[in-house]
Design a protein around this motif. Structure first.
Motif, PDB file in Angstrom:
ATOM      1  N   ALA A  89       0.626  -0.739  -0.259  1.00  0.00           N
ATOM      2  CA  ALA A  89       0.063   0.108  -0.029  1.00  0.00           C
ATOM      3  C   ALA A  89       0.970   1.039  -0.002  1.00  0.00           C
ATOM      4  CB  ALA A  89      -0.964  -0.260   1.309  1.00  0.00           C
ATOM      5  N   GLY A  90       1.877   1.337  -0.161  1.00  0.00           N
ATOM      6  CA  GLY A  90       2.908   2.566  -0.396  1.00  0.00           C
ATOM      7  C   GLY A  90       3.499   2.686   1.063  1.00  0.00           C
ATOM      8  N   GLU A  91       4.102   1.873   1.696  1.00  0.00           N
ATOM      9  CA  GLU A  91       4.552   1.860   3.596  1.00  0.00           C
ATOM     10  C   GLU A  91       5.803   1.899   2.884  1.00  0.00           C
ATOM     11  OE1 GLU A  91       3.003  -2.069   2.744  1.00  0.00           O
ATOM     12  OE2 GLU A  91       2.153  -0.370   2.591  1.00  0.00           O
ATOM     13  N   ILE A  92       6.254   1.254   2.323  1.00  0.00           N
ATOM     14  CA  ILE A  92       7.759   1.037   1.588  1.00  0.00           C
ATOM     15  C   ILE A  92       8.207   1.767   0.373  1.00  0.00           C
ATOM     16  CG2 ILE A  92       9.591  -0.425   1.653  1.00  0.00           C
ATOM     17  CD1 ILE A  92       8.120  -2.933   2.720  1.00  0.00           C
ATOM     18  N   PRO A  93       9.207   3.035   0.560  1.00  0.00           N
ATOM     19  CA  PRO A  93       9.460   4.065  -0.879  1.00  0.00           C
ATOM     20  C   PRO A  93      10.394   2.210  -1.838  1.00  0.00           C
ATOM     21  CG  PRO A  93      10.694   4.307   1.549  1.00  0.00           C
ATOM     22  CD  PRO A  93       9.877   3.209   1.652  1.00  0.00           C
ATOM     23  N   VAL A  94      10.054   3.537  -2.671  1.00  0.00           N
ATOM     24  CA  VAL A  94      10.344   2.495  -4.076  1.00  0.00           C
ATOM     25  C   VAL A  94      11.544   1.751  -4.349  1.00  0.00           C
ATOM     26  CG1 VAL A  94      10.040   2.850  -6.676  1.00  0.00           C
ATOM     27  CG2 VAL A  94       8.277   3.085  -5.489  1.00  0.00           C
ATOM     28  N   GLU A  95      12.132   2.650  -3.986  1.00  0.00           N
ATOM     29  CA  GLU A  95      13.809   3.011  -4.117  1.00  0.00           C
ATOM     30  C   GLU A  95      14.041   1.835  -2.807  1.00  0.00           C
ATOM     31  OE1 GLU A  95      12.394   5.748  -2.856  1.00  0.00           O
ATOM     32  OE2 GLU A  95      13.052   6.723  -4.776  1.00  0.00           O
ATOM     33  N   GLN A  96      13.982   1.727  -1.682  1.00  0.00           N
ATOM     34  CA  GLN A  96      14.090   0.185  -0.925  1.00  0.00           C
ATOM     35  C   GLN A  96      13.648  -0.925  -1.331  1.00  0.00           C
ATOM     36  OE1 GLN A  96      16.361   0.364   2.091  1.00  0.00           O
ATOM     37  NE2 GLN A  96      15.586  -1.456   1.615  1.00  0.00           N
ATOM     38  N   ILE A  97      12.276  -1.069  -2.379  1.00  0.00           N
ATOM     39  CA  ILE A  97      11.998  -2.344  -1.886  1.00  0.00           C
ATOM     40  C   ILE A  97      13.043  -2.583  -3.742  1.00  0.00           C
ATOM     41  CG2 ILE A  97      10.136  -2.371  -4.392  1.00  0.00           C
ATOM     42  CD1 ILE A  97       8.334  -1.364  -2.312  1.00  0.00           C
ATOM     43  N   LEU A  98      13.512  -1.525  -4.113  1.00  0.00           N
ATOM     44  CA  LEU A  98      14.672  -2.588  -5.438  1.00  0.00           C
ATOM     45  C   LEU A  98      15.704  -2.603  -4.421  1.00  0.00           C
ATOM     46  CD1 LEU A  98      13.833   0.687  -7.850  1.00  0.00           C
ATOM     47  CD2 LEU A  98      12.997  -1.657  -8.206  1.00  0.00           C
ATOM     48  N   ARG A  99      16.422  -1.821  -3.918  1.00  0.00           N
ATOM     49  CA  ARG A  99      17.579  -2.645  -2.883  1.00  0.00           C
ATOM     50  C   ARG A  99      17.340  -3.861  -2.007  1.00  0.00           C
ATOM     51  NH1 ARG A  99      18.311   2.605  -1.441  1.00  0.00           N
ATOM     52  NH2 ARG A  99      16.666   2.936  -0.667  1.00  0.00           N
ATOM     53  N   ASN A 100      15.901  -4.120  -1.657  1.00  0.00           N
ATOM     54  CA  ASN A 100      15.226  -5.445  -2.039  1.00  0.00           C
ATOM     55  C   ASN A 100      14.993  -6.790  -2.944  1.00  0.00           C
ATOM     56  OD1 ASN A 100      14.901  -4.174   0.447  1.00  0.00           O
ATOM     57  ND2 ASN A 100      12.840  -4.666   0.847  1.00  0.00           N
ATOM     58  N   VAL A 101      14.957  -6.094  -3.825  1.00  0.00           N
ATOM     59  CA  VAL A 101      14.959  -6.808  -5.063  1.00  0.00           C
ATOM     60  C   VAL A 101      16.619  -6.637  -5.369  1.00  0.00           C
ATOM     61  CG1 VAL A 101      14.905  -6.656  -7.100  1.00  0.00           C
ATOM     62  CG2 VAL A 101      12.833  -6.395  -5.975  1.00  0.00           C
ATOM     63  N   MET A 102      17.359  -6.372  -4.881  1.00  0.00           N
ATOM     64  CA  MET A 102      18.788  -6.653  -5.903  1.00  0.00           C
ATOM     65  C   MET A 102      19.495  -7.119  -4.521  1.00  0.00           C
ATOM     66  SD  MET A 102      18.627  -5.000  -8.717  1.00  0.00           S
ATOM     67  CE  MET A 102      20.812  -5.687  -9.211  1.00  0.00           C
ATOM     68  N   GLU A 103      19.347  -7.376  -3.223  1.00  0.00           N
ATOM     69  CA  GLU A 103      19.739  -8.260  -2.354  1.00  0.00           C
ATOM     70  C   GLU A 103      19.140  -9.173  -1.727  1.00  0.00           C
ATOM     71  OE1 GLU A 103      20.117  -4.825   0.796  1.00  0.00           O
ATOM     72  OE2 GLU A 103      21.773  -3.548  -0.389  1.00  0.00           O
ATOM     73  N   ALA A 104      18.084  -9.602  -1.742  1.00  0.00           N
ATOM     74  CA  ALA A 104      17.569 -10.647  -1.829  1.00  0.00           C
ATOM     75  C   ALA A 104      18.444 -12.179  -2.252  1.00  0.00           C
ATOM     76  CB  ALA A 104      15.825 -10.812  -2.509  1.00  0.00           C
TER      77      ALA A 104
END
Length: 101
Positions: A75-90
């Motif tokens: 619902a937008g609670e996590i900034p998109v930049e953090q989501i992309l970082r999470n994807v790269m580090e997953a």
């Protein structure tokens, strides 16, 4: 649709092997289209280009995303930049597709 998913994943073939990551924004149905497109890549002998895939749960059915630890909804609670970082580090996990038609 499956055709659009296949066309989008074709872009992975111009990148270095196993370097692409794809963030699927949707639910279980959208993820199913992407997994079907990945199956088509395997049939074409393009295994080395298959991207690593992450899910941003935006659909009405988000069972896979929730099971993999990405949550049941976004619902937008996590900034998109953090989501992309999470994807790269997953961590990478292999999925079993038994029972897919």
């Amino acid at each position: 649709t499956l055709f659009r998913s296949m066309k989008a994943l074709e872009l992975c073939t111009v990148l270095p092997d196993r370097s692409a990551r794809v963030l699927v924004c949707g639910g279980d149905g959208t993820m199913g289209w992407v997994l079907d497109a990945i199956d088509e890549m395997k049939i074409k002998g393009q295994e080395r280009y298959i991207p690593r895939v992450a899910i941003l749960p935006l659909g009405t059915g988000n069972d896979l995303s929730n099971t993999l630890g990405w949550g049941a909804a976004y619902a937008g609670e996590i900034p998109v930049e953090q989501i992309l970082r999470n994807v790269m580090e997953a961590e990478e996990a292999t999925l079993d597709q038994i029972g897919r038609a």
